[in-house]
Design a protein around this motif. Structure first.
Motif, PDB file in Angstrom:
ATOM      1  N   GLU A 188      -5.296   6.968   6.087  1.00 32.92           N
ATOM      2  CA  GLU A 188      -5.390   6.351   5.494  1.00 32.92           C
ATOM      3  C   GLU A 188      -6.957   6.830   4.569  1.00 32.92           C
ATOM      4  N   LEU A 189      -7.649   6.675   4.071  1.00 31.18           N
ATOM      5  CA  LEU A 189      -9.231   7.138   3.455  1.00 31.18           C
ATOM      6  C   LEU A 189      -9.648   5.432   1.906  1.00 31.18           C
ATOM      7  N   ALA A 190     -10.496   5.387   2.264  1.00 34.62           N
ATOM      8  CA  ALA A 190     -10.956   4.459   1.493  1.00 34.62           C
ATOM      9  C   ALA A 190     -10.239   3.200   1.224  1.00 34.62           C
ATOM     10  N   GLY A 191      -9.568   2.792   2.625  1.00 35.21           N
ATOM     11  CA  GLY A 191      -8.957   1.598   2.731  1.00 35.21           C
ATOM     12  C   GLY A 191      -6.773   2.192   1.463  1.00 35.21           C
ATOM     13  N   LYS A 192      -6.848   2.955   1.791  1.00 29.13           N
ATOM     14  CA  LYS A 192      -5.495   4.101   0.292  1.00 29.13           C
ATOM     15  C   LYS A 192      -4.809   4.275   1.431  1.00 29.13           C
ATOM     16  N   ILE A 193      -3.706   4.705   2.008  1.00 29.85           N
ATOM     17  CA  ILE A 193      -3.020   5.398   2.151  1.00 29.85           C
ATOM     18  C   ILE A 193      -2.747   6.768   1.304  1.00 29.85           C
ATOM     19  N   ILE A 194      -2.594   8.048   1.917  1.00 35.50           N
ATOM     20  CA  ILE A 194      -3.305   9.364   1.023  1.00 35.50           C
ATOM     21  C   ILE A 194      -2.456   9.655   2.052  1.00 35.50           C
ATOM     22  N   ALA A 195      -1.051   9.140   3.068  1.00 36.93           N
ATOM     23  CA  ALA A 195      -0.046  10.320   3.608  1.00 36.93           C
ATOM     24  C   ALA A 195      -0.010   9.820   4.925  1.00 36.93           C
ATOM     25  N   GLU A 205      15.254  13.926  21.575  1.00 34.18           N
ATOM     26  CA  GLU A 205      15.585  15.032  20.409  1.00 34.18           C
ATOM     27  C   GLU A 205      14.828  13.702  19.115  1.00 34.18           C
ATOM     28  N   ALA A 206      13.953  14.414  18.202  1.00 34.60           N
ATOM     29  CA  ALA A 206      13.591  13.453  16.700  1.00 34.60           C
ATOM     30  C   ALA A 206      13.415  14.417  15.775  1.00 34.60           C
ATOM     31  N   GLU A 207      13.811  13.691  14.633  1.00 36.33           N
ATOM     32  CA  GLU A 207      13.733  14.184  12.966  1.00 36.33           C
ATOM     33  C   GLU A 207      12.728  14.166  12.981  1.00 36.33           C
ATOM     34  N   VAL A 208      11.914  14.541  12.054  1.00 30.10           N
ATOM     35  CA  VAL A 208      10.161  14.626  11.915  1.00 30.10           C
ATOM     36  C   VAL A 208      10.294  14.859  10.452  1.00 30.10           C
ATOM     37  N   ALA A 209       9.039  13.980   9.248  1.00 30.26           N
ATOM     38  CA  ALA A 209       8.981  14.170   8.204  1.00 30.26           C
ATOM     39  C   ALA A 209       7.381  13.556   7.862  1.00 30.26           C
ATOM     40  N   PHE A 210       7.112  14.273   6.390  1.00 26.88           N
ATOM     41  CA  PHE A 210       5.814  14.088   5.691  1.00 26.88           C
ATOM     42  C   PHE A 210       5.863  13.966   4.712  1.00 26.88           C
ATOM     43  N   LEU A 211       4.931  12.956   3.785  1.00 29.06           N
ATOM     44  CA  LEU A 211       4.221  12.982   2.807  1.00 29.06           C
ATOM     45  C   LEU A 211       3.392  13.542   2.730  1.00 29.06           C
ATOM     46  N   VAL A 212       2.497  13.692   1.850  1.00 30.62           N
ATOM     47  CA  VAL A 212       0.850  14.061   1.600  1.00 30.62           C
ATOM     48  C   VAL A 212       1.235  14.026   0.470  1.00 30.62           C
ATOM     49  N   GLU A 213      -0.216  12.770   0.146  1.00 29.42           N
ATOM     50  CA  GLU A 213      -0.401  12.685  -1.937  1.00 29.42           C
ATOM     51  C   GLU A 213      -1.052  13.675  -1.558  1.00 29.42           C
ATOM     52  N   ASP A 214      -0.559  14.235  -3.400  1.00 20.82           N
ATOM     53  CA  ASP A 214      -0.928  15.608  -3.947  1.00 20.82           C
ATOM     54  C   ASP A 214      -2.717  16.135  -3.836  1.00 20.82           C
ATOM     55  N   ALA A 242       0.752  -1.150   0.120  1.00 15.12           N
ATOM     56  CA  ALA A 242       0.174  -0.201  -0.013  1.00 15.12           C
ATOM     57  C   ALA A 242       0.387   1.644   0.094  1.00 15.12           C
ATOM     58  N   LEU A 243       2.156   1.248   0.501  1.00 14.22           N
ATOM     59  CA  LEU A 243       2.654   2.321   0.512  1.00 14.22           C
ATOM     60  C   LEU A 243       3.436   2.565  -0.520  1.00 14.22           C
ATOM     61  N   GLU A 244       3.655   1.948  -1.232  1.00 18.47           N
ATOM     62  CA  GLU A 244       4.691   1.485  -2.793  1.00 18.47           C
ATOM     63  C   GLU A 244       3.387   2.550  -3.338  1.00 18.47           C
ATOM     64  N   ALA A 245       2.237   2.026  -3.609  1.00 13.41           N
ATOM     65  CA  ALA A 245       1.368   2.614  -3.919  1.00 13.41           C
ATOM     66  C   ALA A 245       1.045   3.837  -3.782  1.00 13.41           C
ATOM     67  N   PHE A 246       0.784   4.505  -2.568  1.00 12.65           N
ATOM     68  CA  PHE A 246       0.513   6.039  -2.344  1.00 12.65           C
ATOM     69  C   PHE A 246       1.958   6.584  -3.378  1.00 12.65           C
ATOM     70  N   TYR A 247       3.291   5.670  -3.060  1.00 15.01           N
ATOM     71  CA  TYR A 247       3.936   6.853  -3.158  1.00 15.01           C
ATOM     72  C   TYR A 247       3.952   6.969  -4.803  1.00 15.01           C
ATOM     73  N   ALA A 248       3.834   5.802  -5.742  1.00 13.45           N
ATOM     74  CA  ALA A 248       3.554   6.147  -7.030  1.00 13.45           C
ATOM     75  C   ALA A 248       2.161   7.396  -7.611  1.00 13.45           C
ATOM     76  N   ARG A 249       0.878   7.251  -6.448  1.00 11.63           N
ATOM     77  CA  ARG A 249       0.390   8.460  -6.087  1.00 11.63           C
ATOM     78  C   ARG A 249       0.697   9.926  -6.468  1.00 11.63           C
ATOM     79  N   VAL A 250       2.035  10.084  -5.852  1.00 14.60           N
ATOM     80  CA  VAL A 250       2.841  11.475  -5.256  1.00 14.60           C
ATOM     81  C   VAL A 250       3.852  11.679  -6.503  1.00 14.60           C
ATOM     82  N   SER A 251       3.663  13.100  -6.643  1.00 15.40           N
ATOM     83  CA  SER A 251       3.873  14.015  -7.872  1.00 15.40           C
ATOM     84  C   SER A 251       5.310  13.624  -7.611  1.00 15.40           C
ATOM     85  N   ASP A 252       5.707  14.167  -8.679  1.00 19.10           N
ATOM     86  CA  ASP A 252       8.116  14.297  -8.317  1.00 19.10           C
ATOM     87  C   ASP A 252       8.508  15.368  -7.656  1.00 19.10           C
TER      88      ASP A 252
END
Length: 904
Positions: free
Chosen positions: A91-98, A109-118, A45-55
């Protein structure tokens, strides 16, 4: 953002995440999604999500082109230890969106990162992920986040800045490094609550301002539920489009019928569902595919029917939320909005109430019809009406968020059969009550019972604590629906009173006397009374009313008019209405024994709705009129009190947290703190625990007395002595070793089982009034604090005051004054006046401690001596245990959990 330092991709999971890390959340546009810890099986599911994210988004995340994730990277990102490496997916409708994650780079101390489907950017997703990551981080000992961001990634920079944290950083090698502490500051909490307010208000607007409605299950069969829904929508002059969904019909009431929601041309905002319970889940899927925003489920057959129905209801809400839908119901009456621009009656009620100023929320569908009948009979009018049925998703808290900004709603009416999140209710109601009165009836007030179908946590807090929470929030709590409407009539039609002084003007001595008695029992002060007698004319009535309203000694007027036989009511009605329209002071009446707002006393509203401002409410019994006015007075007094947030105190939460963490780390099931641990924890919050030395022998007692400098007390502290004033278990003012030997021998002879008496030696404390303070974690309310005079009499009579933290200075003042034993603190029968300010400061500090540290399951200060100067804390009992469950109103936004989840 650069890759975090990470263990090999094949590394094993170290721990299971706590259940409360998973939650349904509400996005800024009112839609829903699900957030949870990532799992190894999420790799596809993460791979599919990543494929939907813009370059472009990928570049912002990794600072380099990365069109796809390698198998090693997928394993790396999905295998975390939930301690030093934590990742959440949305998740939304069974798909990862972020995806959001943090990796500990240094202790704390921790390093934080995000990725959200466009296509989902701009919905507030990154902010929600940040809230939940920060909360998880705090639970894992992280106190600071850092983030590497490209300078032109303005959206992500704005996310961190908008979160309310103080962000500091610089640019090196073309990368901006941001850092911020994640302790929940007042600013950060305020930002979170503002976003919560906007999201929940937007979600309700989707129901009440719908422009296109589909009735699913509509039928041509007369008097069927589906037929009634269509009829009421059409008869209510709905300004939008009505669509019929019924596979077996071609048309209905001149409207075309469709076999499914998907066949309806154009958009559908709202679906009204009236199909058998077992078919509702299929309807949800159809509506989700169509893009419907909200569901009103009229259908019954859910939690109100038993275990099978409860499971069906849980699946229904889970399915709706997983596809981004909010839901009202099931087993509800429906929703109504009388705004002429909408005019929607999406309910089973034939009665479309007149346009008015009150918003009404109730739960029972059956009771909802009776409520609407009463509203119409009284000429009150409503702005909006929502019947939530089983309250499986949308609740009264959501409606409060909407009504706070709704200009059409000036008074909020709540009929509450259960409370799913009273802590959140208290927080929102405190804010709303500052501008709009809230009148509430709470069924099961004495029995603490809830109807079938309402899933709530089991609370151990007594009913008095709930009543106190309502008072704290400025909510006007009444006992019956009739009394609710009595109060609503004053608030909707008359100005708020400036004080407690009232005038009674009437032509009946007997009724005037009843009014006088009612005023006295309601805490009102009679500053003026005019008995006109049975022969009084309308001119006499008007003159007396003008005199009363014009007096500087009068804040409100009770008018009584019982006309003589065969006398017309027109002239006195005109007199009363004329004075009321000019008066800046509220007037209530007993006019001809009528209920509601008689036509003779009604001022037309500007938009042609029910009675307008300046209309005079009438009550068949003058006692009802006076009680309604008294409630308005109490609310006005509360609203005039200075508005304070949580009291500002000099405390050191990090020191207290360190004490608690050390204990929890070595006691997986929790334990009571030792004296030294309690002393250090309390000291972190500015509370001094009186010195105490446990002793088992007379030699130890003598040594303790010497170390403490003598003038000490020897006392037994076992539980069986604490609330027994009839037992002599202490000896005061011991000044040397000989007196200690005598005290030791005498006390051991007086108490039973002396070897189990738990003797301690303490310095003699100053004289004072014994009081007790307690705070505990309740499953339903979260932290709750109470106060009372120490001793068994107070305990037996339940003479305690209660509040929900955080406390304001006014809350603490109210706690010390509202108990029946409060005169003991203020010089009762010539005794010394206690330092009440010191007691109130102690209340504020205990409340802050309990609110800050959920691992402190309970804290009891069973004996505090409130003296002339200061308050001495002689003993404490504190239990600490790991947090296995999140508070229902945490520092991260979440929807009320489903029945059967960790929270319910």
């Amino acid at each position: 953002m650069s890759d975090p330092a990470a263990p090999p991709a094949t590394g094993a999971l170290v721990a299971e995440p706590p259940p409360h890390w998973a939650a349904d959340v509400l996005l800024l546009d009112g839609g829903t999604a699900h957030i949870r810890p990532i799992r190894p099986e999420d790799a596809p599911a993460l791979e599919a999500f990543y494929a939907r994210v813009s370059d472009r988004s990928k570049y912002y995340r990794f600072f380099a082109p990365r069109p796809r994730l390698s198998p090693r990277e997928l394993a790396l990102f999905t295998r975390v230890d939930h301690t030093k490496r934590i990742a959440f997916v949305m998740e939304l409708a069974g798909k990862i969106i972020a995806v959001g994650r943090f990796d500990v780079v240094h202790p704390g101390e921790a390093e934080v990162a995000f990725l959200v489907e466009d296509r989902h950017q701009g919905r507030g997703i990154a902010q929600i992920l940040l809230e939940h990551l920060a909360q998880a981080g705090r639970e894992r000992g992280v106190r600071r986040f850092t983030a590497d961001v490209l300078p032109d990634n303005q959206r992500m920079i704005a996310t961190f800045e908008a979160a309310g944290y103080q962000v500091m950083g610089g640019v090196e090698d073309g990368v901006m490094t941001l850092g911020f502490d994640i302790d929940p500051t007042t600013t950060a909490i305020g930002v979170m609550q503002d976003r919560e307010h906007r999201a929940e208000s937007a979600a309700i607007a989707q129901f009440l301002a719908a422009r296109s409605v589909a009735v699913i299950g509509a039928s041509r069969r007369k008097d069927s539920i589906g037929e009634a829904l269509v009829r009421n929508l059409v008869a209510g002059d709905f300004r939008g489009r009505v669509h019929i969904v019924n596979p077996a019909a071609e048309s209905m009431r001149g409207l075309p019928a469709y076999a499914s929601v998907g066949e309806i041309p154009g958009e559908v905002d709202l679906a009204i569902v009236a199909v058998p319970a077992e078919a509702v889940q299929d309807v949800v899927l159809d509506c989700a595919a169509k893009g419907v925003k909200g569901l009103v489920v009229i259908s019954s057959g859910f939690a109100e029917t038993g275990d099978e129905g409860r499971q069906r209801q849980r699946k229904l809400v889970g399915l709706a939320r997983s596809y981004g839908l909010r839901l009202i119901g099931p087993n509800c009456l429906g929703v109504i909005n009388t705004d002429p621009a909408v005019s929607i009656n999406a309910s089973l009620s034939r009665n479309m109430p007149a346009r008015g100023r009150a918003g009404f929320f109730c739960q029972s569908g059956a009771l909802g019809s009776a409520i609407l009948d009463k509203v119409n009979a009284r000429g009150l009018g409503l702005s909006t009406f929502v019947s939530a049925g089983n309250r499986a998703d949308v609740s009264g808290n959501d409606l409060l968020q909407y009504w706070e900004e709704d200009e059409s709603t000036e008074v909020v009416l709540l009929y509450m059969e259960s409370m799913g999140n009273p802590r959140k209710f208290s927080r929102i109601a405190r804010r709303v009550s500052r501008t709009k009165p809230i009148v509430a009836v709470r069924s099961g007030r004495t029995t603490q019972g809830v109807p079938m179908g309402h899933q709530v946590r089991t609370s151990t807090t007594p009913p008095g604590a709930v009543d106190a929470m309502f008072r704290q929030a400025g909510v006007i709590q009444v006992d019956t629906l009739e009394e609710m409407f009595d109060v609503a009539q004053v608030l909707a039609h008359q100005p708020l009173p400036a004080g407690r002084r009232i005038a009674i003007v009437g032509n009946s001595d007997a009724i005037g006397l009843l009014a006088r008695d009612a005023a006295a029992s309601s805490g009102l002060v009679i500053s003026h009374q005019t008995n006109l007698g049975a022969r009084a004319s309308a001119d006499d009535f008007e003159s007396a009313l003008l005199e009363a309203t014009g007096s500087d000694d009068v804040d409100a007027v009770v008018a009584v008019w019982i006309p003589p036989l065969n006398a017309s009511a027109a002239a006195p009605a005109t007199a009363l209405a004329t004075v009321a329209q000019k008066s800046t002071k509220p007037i209530v009446s007993t006019f001809l024994g009528e209920k509601g707002v008689p036509s003779q006393l009604r001022v037309a509203d500007v938009d042609g709705g029910a009675a307008g401002r300046g209309s005079v409410p009438s009550y068949p019994a003058v006692e009802s009129a006076v009680r309604a006015l008294a409630h308005a007075v109490e609310y006005a007094v509360w609203r005039r009190m200075p508005q304070h947030e949580a009291a500002e105190l000099q405390v050191a939460p990090e020191v207290g947290r360190a004490v608690v963490d050390r204990v929890v780390e070595n006691a997986t099931r929790g334990r009571n703190l030792e004296y030294a641990e309690s002393r250090d924890l309390l000291a972190a919050y500015g509370i001094t625990l009186w010195p105490s030395v446990g002793v088992d022998t007379v030699e130890e007692a003598i040594a303790a007395g010497s170390d403490l400098g003598w003038d000490v007390v020897l006392k037994a502290t076992a539980d069986r002595f604490r609330q027994r004033p009839d037992l002599v278990h202490s000896w005061r003012h011991i000044r040397d070793a000989d007196e200690m030997k005598q005290a030791w021998a005498m006390l051991r002879a007086r108490v039973d089982r002396p070897d189990e008496a738990a003797f301690v030696v303490q310095p003699t404390a100053p004289e004072g009034v014994p009081v007790s303070i307690a705070a505990e974690e309740d499953a339903l309310f979260g932290p709750v604090i109470s106060f009372g005079i120490a001793g068994p009499v107070s305990e037996l009579l339940g003479d305690r005051s209660w509040r929900i933290p955080p406390l304001s200075v006014n809350d603490a003042r109210a706690m010390t004054r509202e108990i029946k034993g409060s005169p003991m603190l203020f010089g009762y029968r010539g005794s010394d006046i206690a330092d009440v300010d010191a007691v109130e400061d102690l209340l504020l500090r205990v409340a802050r401690l309990k609110n800050d540290l959920p691992q402190v399951h309970s804290i009891v200060l069973p004996l505090v001596l409130a003296g002339r100067e200061g308050a001495s804390v002689l003993s404490s009992s504190i239990r600490v245990q790991p947090v296995t469950d999140a508070r229902v109103d945490w520092f991260a936004r979440r929807l009320t959990p489903l029945p059967g989840d960790t929270l319910h």
